[in-house]
Design a protein around this motif. Structure first.
Motif, PDB file in Angstrom:
ATOM      1  N   GLY A 138      -1.820  -6.600   1.929  1.00 32.46           N
ATOM      2  CA  GLY A 138      -2.414  -5.550   1.106  1.00 32.46           C
ATOM      3  C   GLY A 138      -3.229  -6.080  -0.055  1.00 32.46           C
ATOM      4  O   GLY A 138      -4.385  -5.683  -0.251  1.00 32.46           O
ATOM      5  N   PHE A 139      -2.674  -7.006  -0.808  1.00 31.13           N
ATOM      6  CA  PHE A 139      -3.350  -7.483  -2.005  1.00 31.13           C
ATOM      7  C   PHE A 139      -4.476  -8.466  -1.684  1.00 31.13           C
ATOM      8  O   PHE A 139      -5.499  -8.470  -2.364  1.00 31.13           O
ATOM      9  CB  PHE A 139      -2.344  -8.120  -2.966  1.00 31.13           C
ATOM     10  N   SER A 140      -4.330  -9.274  -0.654  1.00 31.24           N
ATOM     11  CA  SER A 140      -5.417 -10.195  -0.302  1.00 31.24           C
ATOM     12  C   SER A 140      -6.637  -9.433   0.177  1.00 31.24           C
ATOM     13  O   SER A 140      -7.775  -9.756  -0.193  1.00 31.24           O
ATOM     14  CB  SER A 140      -4.954 -11.182   0.781  1.00 31.24           C
ATOM     15  N   GLY A 141      -6.423  -8.417   1.017  1.00 29.08           N
ATOM     16  CA  GLY A 141      -7.554  -7.615   1.469  1.00 29.08           C
ATOM     17  C   GLY A 141      -8.260  -6.925   0.324  1.00 29.08           C
ATOM     18  O   GLY A 141      -9.497  -6.879   0.271  1.00 29.08           O
ATOM     19  N   THR A 142      -7.478  -6.395  -0.615  1.00 27.84           N
ATOM     20  CA  THR A 142      -8.073  -5.713  -1.763  1.00 27.84           C
ATOM     21  C   THR A 142      -8.824  -6.694  -2.658  1.00 27.84           C
ATOM     22  O   THR A 142      -9.914  -6.387  -3.160  1.00 27.84           O
ATOM     23  CB  THR A 142      -6.986  -4.989  -2.571  1.00 27.84           C
ATOM     24  N   ARG A 191     -17.996   1.243  -2.802  1.00 27.04           N
ATOM     25  CA  ARG A 191     -16.805   0.828  -3.547  1.00 27.04           C
ATOM     26  C   ARG A 191     -15.624   1.774  -3.362  1.00 27.04           C
ATOM     27  O   ARG A 191     -14.481   1.336  -3.206  1.00 27.04           O
ATOM     28  CB  ARG A 191     -17.154   0.721  -5.041  1.00 27.04           C
ATOM     29  N   VAL A 192     -15.874   3.055  -3.373  1.00 27.20           N
ATOM     30  CA  VAL A 192     -14.775   4.014  -3.329  1.00 27.20           C
ATOM     31  C   VAL A 192     -14.155   4.091  -1.940  1.00 27.20           C
ATOM     32  O   VAL A 192     -12.939   3.973  -1.772  1.00 27.20           O
ATOM     33  CB  VAL A 192     -15.255   5.400  -3.802  1.00 27.20           C
ATOM     34  N   SER A 193     -14.984   4.292  -0.910  1.00 29.29           N
ATOM     35  CA  SER A 193     -14.438   4.372   0.440  1.00 29.29           C
ATOM     36  C   SER A 193     -13.833   3.033   0.858  1.00 29.29           C
ATOM     37  O   SER A 193     -12.819   2.983   1.564  1.00 29.29           O
ATOM     38  CB  SER A 193     -15.524   4.796   1.431  1.00 29.29           C
ATOM     39  N   GLY A 194     -14.432   1.923   0.401  1.00 25.07           N
ATOM     40  CA  GLY A 194     -13.897   0.617   0.743  1.00 25.07           C
ATOM     41  C   GLY A 194     -12.512   0.382   0.187  1.00 25.07           C
ATOM     42  O   GLY A 194     -11.633  -0.165   0.876  1.00 25.07           O
ATOM     43  N   ILE A 195     -12.270   0.778  -1.051  1.00 23.87           N
ATOM     44  CA  ILE A 195     -10.948   0.561  -1.631  1.00 23.87           C
ATOM     45  C   ILE A 195      -9.908   1.422  -0.951  1.00 23.87           C
ATOM     46  O   ILE A 195      -8.745   1.034  -0.790  1.00 23.87           O
ATOM     47  CB  ILE A 195     -10.955   0.814  -3.164  1.00 23.87           C
ATOM     48  N   LEU A 196     -10.290   2.608  -0.499  1.00 23.84           N
ATOM     49  CA  LEU A 196      -9.349   3.443   0.249  1.00 23.84           C
ATOM     50  C   LEU A 196      -8.970   2.782   1.569  1.00 23.84           C
ATOM     51  O   LEU A 196      -7.804   2.786   1.974  1.00 23.84           O
ATOM     52  CB  LEU A 196      -9.951   4.828   0.502  1.00 23.84           C
ATOM     53  N   VAL A 197      -9.955   2.187   2.239  1.00 19.91           N
ATOM     54  CA  VAL A 197      -9.677   1.505   3.506  1.00 19.91           C
ATOM     55  C   VAL A 197      -8.775   0.301   3.289  1.00 19.91           C
ATOM     56  O   VAL A 197      -7.781   0.109   3.996  1.00 19.91           O
ATOM     57  CB  VAL A 197     -10.996   1.075   4.186  1.00 19.91           C
ATOM     58  N   THR A 198      -9.102  -0.539   2.297  1.00 21.68           N
ATOM     59  CA  THR A 198      -8.333  -1.762   2.087  1.00 21.68           C
ATOM     60  C   THR A 198      -6.933  -1.485   1.562  1.00 21.68           C
ATOM     61  O   THR A 198      -6.054  -2.349   1.679  1.00 21.68           O
ATOM     62  CB  THR A 198      -9.053  -2.705   1.108  1.00 21.68           C
ATOM     63  N   MET A 199      -6.688  -0.313   1.026  1.00 20.60           N
ATOM     64  CA  MET A 199      -5.348   0.010   0.538  1.00 20.60           C
ATOM     65  C   MET A 199      -4.517   0.740   1.582  1.00 20.60           C
ATOM     66  O   MET A 199      -3.323   0.467   1.736  1.00 20.60           O
ATOM     67  CB  MET A 199      -5.424   0.846  -0.744  1.00 20.60           C
ATOM     68  N   PHE A 200      -5.121   1.653   2.323  1.00 18.84           N
ATOM     69  CA  PHE A 200      -4.341   2.469   3.239  1.00 18.84           C
ATOM     70  C   PHE A 200      -4.213   1.853   4.630  1.00 18.84           C
ATOM     71  O   PHE A 200      -3.221   2.101   5.313  1.00 18.84           O
ATOM     72  CB  PHE A 200      -4.928   3.887   3.330  1.00 18.84           C
ATOM     73  N   PHE A 201      -5.185   1.048   5.071  1.00 23.49           N
ATOM     74  CA  PHE A 201      -5.029   0.423   6.377  1.00 23.49           C
ATOM     75  C   PHE A 201      -3.837  -0.529   6.418  1.00 23.49           C
ATOM     76  O   PHE A 201      -3.038  -0.480   7.366  1.00 23.49           O
ATOM     77  CB  PHE A 201      -6.309  -0.302   6.791  1.00 23.49           C
ATOM     78  N   PRO A 202      -3.638  -1.429   5.424  1.00 24.18           N
ATOM     79  CA  PRO A 202      -2.435  -2.265   5.443  1.00 24.18           C
ATOM     80  C   PRO A 202      -1.144  -1.440   5.385  1.00 24.18           C
ATOM     81  O   PRO A 202      -0.124  -1.853   5.946  1.00 24.18           O
ATOM     82  CB  PRO A 202      -2.592  -3.135   4.189  1.00 24.18           C
ATOM     83  N   PHE A 203      -1.195  -0.291   4.726  1.00 27.59           N
ATOM     84  CA  PHE A 203      -0.011   0.569   4.680  1.00 27.59           C
ATOM     85  C   PHE A 203       0.401   0.996   6.088  1.00 27.59           C
ATOM     86  O   PHE A 203       1.595   1.003   6.430  1.00 27.59           O
ATOM     87  CB  PHE A 203      -0.309   1.796   3.811  1.00 27.59           C
ATOM     88  N   ILE A 204      -0.577   1.326   6.932  1.00 28.85           N
ATOM     89  CA  ILE A 204      -0.289   1.720   8.306  1.00 28.85           C
ATOM     90  C   ILE A 204       0.020   0.502   9.170  1.00 28.85           C
ATOM     91  O   ILE A 204       0.959   0.517   9.987  1.00 28.85           O
ATOM     92  CB  ILE A 204      -1.479   2.497   8.905  1.00 28.85           C
ATOM     93  N   ASP A 205      -0.749  -0.569   8.982  1.00 32.13           N
ATOM     94  CA  ASP A 205      -0.626  -1.754   9.830  1.00 32.13           C
ATOM     95  C   ASP A 205       0.676  -2.506   9.558  1.00 32.13           C
ATOM     96  O   ASP A 205       1.674  -2.356  10.268  1.00 32.13           O
ATOM     97  CB  ASP A 205      -1.840  -2.653   9.597  1.00 32.13           C
ATOM     98  N   VAL A 206       0.691  -3.279   8.496  1.00 34.72           N
ATOM     99  CA  VAL A 206       1.858  -4.127   8.241  1.00 34.72           C
ATOM    100  C   VAL A 206       3.013  -3.360   7.609  1.00 34.72           C
ATOM    101  O   VAL A 206       4.175  -3.721   7.762  1.00 34.72           O
ATOM    102  CB  VAL A 206       1.439  -5.324   7.347  1.00 34.72           C
TER     103      VAL A 206
END
Length: 497
Positions: free
Chosen positions: A324-328, A413-428
């Motif tokens: 999560g944090f590395s992607g962000t 910036r806005v849509s990107g941060i949503l992707v990088t925060m919520f995708f790891p939530f679903i994935d890992v």
């Protein structure tokens, strides 16, 4: 007043990402994560006695209403701050505050309607208490989102801060931990959820239900009245240094500039260190003494072994933090430093070295995330194989930092941060997580964190890893991410020549 109200609503409607969040965030939480959260509640063995058999699934709808309202509020205030300031100066203060407040009430109402509507569809109806609890959470968090946005730098940091607060709040929910006296004090969600699920409400919960909105409402009103000092635009990078004869400027001056530009973002460095540490501390603090079953390799075959929740958190929560944090961090580096990279490419015409240095910056930041995520692990347990364990986390950190950087170049910036925060939530956080049960869902194997998670969990508990081929799989993903970064960075930098 009607004109002001229309303008306040327009500041929301004009943002496609905010409108998409009304549907995407509740859908993810209600339809994708509810079952996983339900399994987690069964593992924890808390929340028993609720009147509704699907209490955690219902709570996911309440959480969705709160985080949706907070995200949209934060996005709106952060993106429309300059326009809001102009309107607040042009019109009487009381009228503007009323219009903005009415618009935020509409936001919270829509968040509740969509989130609990999805929940009602998912669980064939919900009670009035759930609707009221969700409305309370949404109104509270729409004000929290506004407060956070006024005192953070921009929309990206607003979304990140709100999401972090919400995660900590959700971890203290009635179905996540056994009730203690401090939960209503530190959690805005807790008392409303406690009451909505049919539990007995005592003096502490009643007090919290009253005090929280009074405090948050007063603070929200104060920032509208006082109007904090207008934030200056983000500091521009220093002009590129003059090239020395022979082109050496890009080697020395360019590196110095990029380091200075990175170090100027102190919030990013704090995020790299404090984020994983905070997640590890909170996860190791909660859920003590609960036994869970995890897969491991013993005597050459795969089997289930029994461990405790803190032991499992020590073995796996670091992977959640790293991904999560590395992607962000990779995303933030792309959005903050791509413009200086382009100027350097235009100045020195040496895109190869700039691209190489950018990759080094990403790998270095990801390594710092890994160290922060794993530094507390030895306090709780010692992995069976440290080499495999650390390798899995480093490979995951590097890969997701590189992928996050590509997301930063592809999305706003806005849509990107949503992707990088919520995708790891679903994935890992859900698909690969043995905290939710000893068997992963069938679709987990198709997600990018799968080989890293398998190496991590098996090296933590078993005498050997599940399959050494996961290392080749992980290396292939890292190579793919590196190739993507090299391609898009070199291309975008050269376009400025």
């Amino acid at each position: 007043m009607l004109t002001l109200f229309r303008l306040a609503l327009l500041s929301i409607v004009r943002q496609p990402v905010a409108l998409a969040a009304f549907l995407v965030v509740p859908a993810l939480l209600v339809f994708v994560s509810a079952d996983a959260l339900g399994r987690f509640g069964e593992v924890l063995g808390v929340g028993e006695g609720h009147h509704h058999p699907s209490h955690i699934g219902i709570l996911s709808g309440m959480w969705a209403a709160g985080i949706t309202a907070a995200l949209i509020s934060a996005l709106t205030v952060a993106e429309a701050d300059r326009a809001d300031t102009v309107l607040a100066v042009r019109y009487p203060m009381a009228r503007w505050i009323t219009a903005r407040g009415a618009a935020l009430v509409v936001v919270s109402g829509l968040a509740v309607l969509v989130s609990i509507g999805f929940t009602a569809i998912r669980y064939d109806g919900v009670g009035a208490g759930v609707w009221l609890g969700a409305a309370y959470n949404a109104l509270l968090y729409v004000m929290i989102g506004q407060l956070v946005a006024y005192f953070t730098r921009d929309a990206v940091f607003s979304v990140g801060s709100v999401s972090g607060l919400w995660i900590l709040d959700a971890l203290t929910a009635p179905s996540m931990t056994s009730g203690t006296w401090w939960q209503p004090v530190v959690s805005p969600f807790y008392s409303a959820e406690h009451a909505a699920m049919g539990n007995d409400v005592g003096a502490g919960e009643i007090t919290a239900l009253v005090v929280w909105p009074v405090l948050v409402g007063a603070a929200s009103l104060a920032v509208l009245v006082v109007r904090p000092r207008r934030r200056a635009p983000a500091a521009a990078a220093a002009p590129p240094p003059a090239a020395v004869p022979g082109g050496g400027g890009v080697t020395r001056g360019g590196v110095a500039l990029l380091l200075t530009d990175l170090l100027r973002h102190r919030g990013l460095l704090g995020f790299v260190v404090a984020g994983p540490l905070g997640l590890m501390l909170s996860s190791l603090w909660l859920f003590g003494g609960i036994e869970v079953a995890v897969p491991a390799v013993e005597d050459g075959r795969r089997t289930l072994i029994t461990t405790t929740m803190p032991q499992l958190h020590a073995a796996y929560m670091g992977m959640i933090a790293v991904v999560g944090f590395s992607g962000t961090v990779g995303f933030l580096i792309a959005t903050d430093l791509h413009a200086p990279d382009g100027r350097l490419g235009h100045r020195f015409r040496r895109t190869g070295r700039i691209t190489a240095f950018r990759v080094g910056t990403l790998l270095g930041a990801a390594t710092a995330v890994t160290v922060s995520a794993l530094v507390l692990v030895p306090i709780v347990r010692t992995p069976e194989n440290w080499t495999w364990f650390i390798t899995a986390h480093l490979l995951a950190a590097w890969t997701f930092a590189l992928f996050g950087y590509c997301v930063g170049l592809a999305l706003d910036r806005v849509s990107g941060i949503l992707v990088t925060m919520f995708f790891p939530f679903i994935d890992v956080g859900i698909a690969q997580d043995y905290m939710l049960g000893p068997v992963l869902p069938d679709w987990a194997v198709f997600l990018p964190s799968h080989p890293f998670a398998q190496l991590s969990i098996s090296s933590a508990f078993g005498e050997s890893v599940f399959d050494p081929a996961y290392l080749a799989w992980s290396a292939a993903l890292l190579a793919l991410a590196l190739l993507a970064v090299l391609t898009v960075t070199a291309r975008r930098t050269s376009l400025r020549l």
